[in-house]
Design an enzyme around this catalytic site. Structure first.
Site, short mmCIF file in Angstrom:
data_model
loop_
_atom_site.label_atom_id
_atom_site.label_comp_id
_atom_site.label_asym_id
_atom_site.label_seq_id
_atom_site.Cartn_x
_atom_site.Cartn_y
_atom_site.Cartn_z
N TRP A 29 -51.52 -1.70 69.76
CA TRP A 29 -52.53 -0.65 70.01
C TRP A 29 -53.18 -0.93 71.37
O TRP A 29 -53.47 -2.08 71.70
CB TRP A 29 -53.62 -0.68 68.93
CG TRP A 29 -53.41 0.34 67.85
CD1 TRP A 29 -52.50 0.26 66.85
CD2 TRP A 29 -54.12 1.58 67.67
NE1 TRP A 29 -52.59 1.36 66.04
CE2 TRP A 29 -53.57 2.19 66.51
CE3 TRP A 29 -55.14 2.22 68.35
CZ2 TRP A 29 -54.03 3.42 66.04
CZ3 TRP A 29 -55.61 3.44 67.88
CH2 TRP A 29 -55.04 4.03 66.73
N HIS A 96 -63.92 2.70 61.38
CA HIS A 96 -62.69 1.91 61.45
C HIS A 96 -62.89 0.68 62.33
O HIS A 96 -62.45 -0.42 61.99
CB HIS A 96 -61.57 2.79 62.05
CG HIS A 96 -60.24 2.55 61.44
ND1 HIS A 96 -59.77 3.28 60.39
CD2 HIS A 96 -59.29 1.63 61.72
CE1 HIS A 96 -58.58 2.85 60.04
NE2 HIS A 96 -58.27 1.84 60.83
C1 DLZ Z 1 -56.03 2.43 63.12
C2 DLZ Z 1 -56.51 1.77 64.35
C3 DLZ Z 1 -57.55 2.31 65.11
C4 DLZ Z 1 -58.24 3.59 64.72
N1 DLZ Z 1 -57.97 1.76 66.23
C5 DLZ Z 1 -57.38 0.60 66.66
C6 DLZ Z 1 -57.81 -0.03 67.85
O1 DLZ Z 1 -58.68 0.44 68.59
N2 DLZ Z 1 -57.20 -1.20 68.19
C7 DLZ Z 1 -56.21 -1.78 67.43
O2 DLZ Z 1 -55.72 -2.86 67.80
N3 DLZ Z 1 -55.79 -1.19 66.30
C8 DLZ Z 1 -56.33 -0.02 65.90
N4 DLZ Z 1 -55.90 0.59 64.75
C9 DLZ Z 1 -54.75 0.01 64.03
C10 DLZ Z 1 -55.11 -1.12 63.06
O3 DLZ Z 1 -55.36 -2.33 63.74
C11 DLZ Z 1 -53.93 -1.37 62.08
O4 DLZ Z 1 -52.75 -1.56 62.81
C12 DLZ Z 1 -53.73 -0.21 61.11
O5 DLZ Z 1 -54.92 0.08 60.42
C13 DLZ Z 1 -52.62 -0.56 60.06
O6 DLZ Z 1 -53.02 -1.69 59.27
#
Ligand code: DLZ
Length: 163
Positions: A29, A96
């Site tokens: 992400w 979240h």
């Molecule tokens: C779902 C999600 C969101 C909304 N934002 C981020 C973020 O800003 N940075 C990040 O590393 N991961 C995000 N995720 C994904 C979650 O870390 C995770 O991969 C999912 O909830 C699946 O377990």
């Protein structure tokens, strides 16, 4: 001394990583940011003597998975001295952000205690993308560099206490 730059450190105070093996787990992400953090960590480990073949890099989908990734790395390679967890969580409109930050910070601690090895929190938790860019090679340095320095110092501490 007030620290304004994450990469502000005295190289003379960083132990040589010549015989160290370091894992890096990187969240996909906000990849533009996490790739820059990972590169900062790798460059810093190499600058301080860690051999290229002694740096193990894996990716996980998001920051929430960082601790599982670190746990798997340490369980599958007993010779790893430390794992650096690299992620970037950016505040959104929902809660979240809070759940991910809470889980990953607590999870990193738990994995470190379980394996009795340093597991480093190189996760940016920012209000927006600009704050993340500023800390991934921008005006506030690179949190990956800080993670690498911390890993080297903690590995040395563990080895000293065990000897
Ligand atoms: C779902 C999600 C969101 C909304 N934002 C981020 C973020 O800003 N940075 C990040 O590393 N991961 C995000 N995720 C994904 C979650 O870390 C995770 O991969 C999912 O909830 C699946 O377990």
């Amino acid at each position: 001394m007030k620290k304004t730059n994450l990469s502000d450190y005295n190289p003379a105070e960083v132990p040589s990583g010549r015989d160290y093996r370091v894992g890096i787990v990187v969240a996909e992400w906000n990849r533009e940011i996490t790739d820059a953090l990972a590169q900062g960590a790798i460059d810093t480990l190499r600058e301080h003597g860690v051999e290229e073949e002694n740096i193990q890099l894996v990716h996980v989908p998001g920051s929430f998975e960082l601790t599982t990734g670190a746990d798997l790395m340490l369980s599958n390679d007993e010779e790893l001295d430390a794992v650096i967890c690299i992620g970037c969580v950016i505040q959104g409109d929902t809660r979240h952000f809070d759940f991910i930050c809470e889980a990953v910070s607590q999870g990193v601690t738990n994995v470190a205690l379980k394996h009795e090895k340093p597991v480093i929190f190189s996760v940016l938790t920012t209000n927006d993308m600009q704050q993340a860019q500023d800390r991934a090679g921008g005006k506030h340095g690179n949190k990956g560099v800080e993670g690498a320095v911390t890993a080297l110092k903690m590995i040395k501490l563990k080895k000293e206490l065990e000897s």
